[in-house]
Scaffold this motif. Structure first.
Motif, PDB file in Angstrom:
ATOM      1  N   THR A 163      98.359  21.547 -30.561  1.00 21.19           N
ATOM      2  CA  THR A 163      98.524  20.135 -30.897  1.00 21.19           C
ATOM      3  C   THR A 163      97.336  19.332 -30.378  1.00 21.19           C
ATOM      4  O   THR A 163      96.973  19.437 -29.214  1.00 21.19           O
ATOM      5  N   PHE A 164      96.758  18.535 -31.280  1.00 22.87           N
ATOM      6  CA  PHE A 164      95.646  17.666 -30.891  1.00 22.87           C
ATOM      7  C   PHE A 164      96.207  16.355 -30.364  1.00 22.87           C
ATOM      8  O   PHE A 164      97.143  15.787 -30.928  1.00 22.87           O
ATOM      9  N   ARG A 165      95.673  15.860 -29.262  1.00 21.43           N
ATOM     10  CA  ARG A 165      96.004  14.525 -28.771  1.00 21.43           C
ATOM     11  C   ARG A 165      94.711  13.775 -28.486  1.00 21.43           C
ATOM     12  O   ARG A 165      93.755  14.344 -27.955  1.00 21.43           O
ATOM     13  N   LEU A 166      94.679  12.511 -28.851  1.00 23.27           N
ATOM     14  CA  LEU A 166      93.513  11.678 -28.532  1.00 23.27           C
ATOM     15  C   LEU A 166      93.394  11.507 -27.016  1.00 23.27           C
ATOM     16  O   LEU A 166      94.410  11.438 -26.322  1.00 23.27           O
ATOM     17  N   ASP A 225     103.891   5.511 -34.323  1.00 18.50           N
ATOM     18  CA  ASP A 225     104.302   6.930 -34.249  1.00 18.50           C
ATOM     19  C   ASP A 225     105.574   7.158 -35.059  1.00 18.50           C
ATOM     20  O   ASP A 225     105.706   8.159 -35.772  1.00 18.50           O
ATOM     21  N   THR A 278     100.987  18.323 -39.685  1.00 21.18           N
ATOM     22  CA  THR A 278     100.136  19.291 -38.980  1.00 21.18           C
ATOM     23  C   THR A 278      99.204  19.984 -39.963  1.00 21.18           C
ATOM     24  O   THR A 278      99.646  20.562 -40.959  1.00 21.18           O
ATOM     25  N   ARG A 300      95.569   6.089 -35.181  1.00 17.46           N
ATOM     26  CA  ARG A 300      95.784   6.864 -33.947  1.00 17.46           C
ATOM     27  C   ARG A 300      97.000   7.779 -34.084  1.00 17.46           C
ATOM     28  O   ARG A 300      96.968   8.951 -33.684  1.00 17.46           O
ATOM     29  N   SER A 301      98.084   7.214 -34.637  1.00 17.29           N
ATOM     30  CA  SER A 301      99.309   8.013 -34.774  1.00 17.29           C
ATOM     31  C   SER A 301      99.109   9.175 -35.744  1.00 17.29           C
ATOM     32  O   SER A 301      99.647  10.259 -35.534  1.00 17.29           O
ATOM     33  N   ASN A 318      97.117  11.842 -33.899  1.00 17.55           N
ATOM     34  CA  ASN A 318      97.968  12.526 -32.920  1.00 17.55           C
ATOM     35  C   ASN A 318      99.012  13.428 -33.569  1.00 17.55           C
ATOM     36  O   ASN A 318      99.651  14.236 -32.889  1.00 17.55           O
ATOM     37  N   GLY A 376      98.205  15.722 -35.520  1.00 12.52           N
ATOM     38  CA  GLY A 376      97.579  17.039 -35.660  1.00 12.52           C
ATOM     39  C   GLY A 376      97.056  17.354 -37.046  1.00 12.52           C
ATOM     40  O   GLY A 376      97.073  18.503 -37.495  1.00 12.52           O
TER      41      GLY A 376
END
Length: 334
Positions: free
Chosen positions: A9-12, A45, A55, A71-72, A75, A77
């Motif tokens: 999972t990618f997160r900023l 989100d 994803t 951003r959401s 996040n 992915g």
């Protein structure tokens, strides 16, 4: 090709808040452009979760503004996020996001009404129309001034399977004024039933999935917003050219409080109006005393099919415009 959904999972990384970005770049919503910003990332989100599993998906975001929804999406992915923003003031803030998500965010300074997305994503994402939807999504919190012309444009693209729909039955999740969201999803007989209801529902499965209160936006608009999800249907409910369907539907709804024969009559020149309207309604098996809001998509399918035959028999009929006939008459009298 869209990669498998097993990547981490990618997160900023930590970033300035949207409110801080607005201060940093001195961003003010422009009232004439009907701009409103969503600052609460918990809400953005929640909106993005409504789009389904993103994803490793390819997402086209329209009108990102200061980047709250952006951003959401990152996040969630995604494999790649393409944003198109007309207002140059927002580009530096978006660039900051791009730097924080290397290789994930592509920024285009342009107009969503003219931007061509057909070649933006890999060819390998394309699906047959009858197959499941492709891993391509359109998401947008649009300025209210743009949202209706844009959805009409995209519905025409759905009917022609071009533009964003060259990839297949691309799903869309878009924010509208609540009243427009209610029109898009209105059922037969409801007071919100309108031209938009028919144009959207004959081509797509349309769901009003979330209402966002006005106070969630900065500046606070006078109305609430509605988030609407569109999935193009494998087979349209009316199989006629978009412009023909649009003409029949527009005419039917222009006298929405009167019986449907009144508006549908305006499809025909005055000299033959009574006879042709009777023929249209009888052949389509539609009760002339139904109100436009009581007409189902099946009614419109019959009306469009019969009107198409009448246009084939009279090559000048489709080009007829009753307003033009009125204008010519008034000029003669003048």
């Amino acid at each position: 090709m869209a990669s498998s959904r097993t990547l981490g999972t990618f997160r900023l990384p930590p970033l300035p808040t949207i409110r801080e970005i607005i201060k940093l770049f001195r961003l003010q919503a422009v009232k004439q452009l009907s701009q409103n910003f969503l600052l609460d990332l918990r809400l953005t989100d929640k909106i993005i979760r409504k789009a389904g599993n993103l994803t490793n998906a390819y997402v086209y975001e329209v009108g990102p503004g200061p980047g709250g929804i952006t951003r959401s999406i990152l996040n969630a992915g995604v494999a790649e996020l393409l944003v198109v923003e007309k207002d140059s003031r927002f580009i530096p803030g978006l660039q900051m996001l791009s730097d924080a998500a290397p290789g994930k965010l592509r920024i285009v300074h342009g107009d969503v009404l003219t931007f061509k997305i057909e070649r933006a994503f890999p060819e390998s994402l394309k699906r047959q129309w009858e197959d499941d939807p492709p891993d391509v999504h359109i998401i947008g919190n649009l300025p209210f001034s743009v949202s209706t012309p844009l959805i009409i444009k995209w519905l025409e693209n759905v009917s022609q399977r071009n533009g964003p729909f060259t990839y297949g039955r691309t799903r869309m999740m878009l924010t509208f004024q609540k009243e427009v969201a209610e029109r898009l999803t209105a059922t037969t007989g409801s007071k919100q039933r309108s031209r938009l209801s028919i144009m959207a529902q004959y081509l797509c499965d349309v769901q009003h999935i979330l209402t966002i209160p006005g106070q969630a936006f900065v500046p606070k608009p006078e109305v609430d917003s509605g988030v609407v999800h569109f999935t193009p249907l494998p087979q349209p409910r009316i199989e006629q050219p978009f412009k023909l369907v649009e003409k029949v539907v527009q005419n039917a709804f222009q006298f929405r409080r009167k019986y449907c024969h009144r508006g549908l009559g305006m499809l025909f020149p005055e000299a033959q109006r009574l006879e042709s309207t009777g023929k249209l309604l009888e052949s389509a098996d539609v009760d002339p005393t139904l109100r436009p809001t009581q007409l189902t998509v099946s009614h419109f399918k019959s009306l469009c099919d019969v009107y198409r035959k009448m246009c084939d028999e009279d090559p000048h009929l489709f080009a007829y415009n009753f307003r033009e006939e009125l204008r010519q008459k008034s000029e003669k009298r003048g």
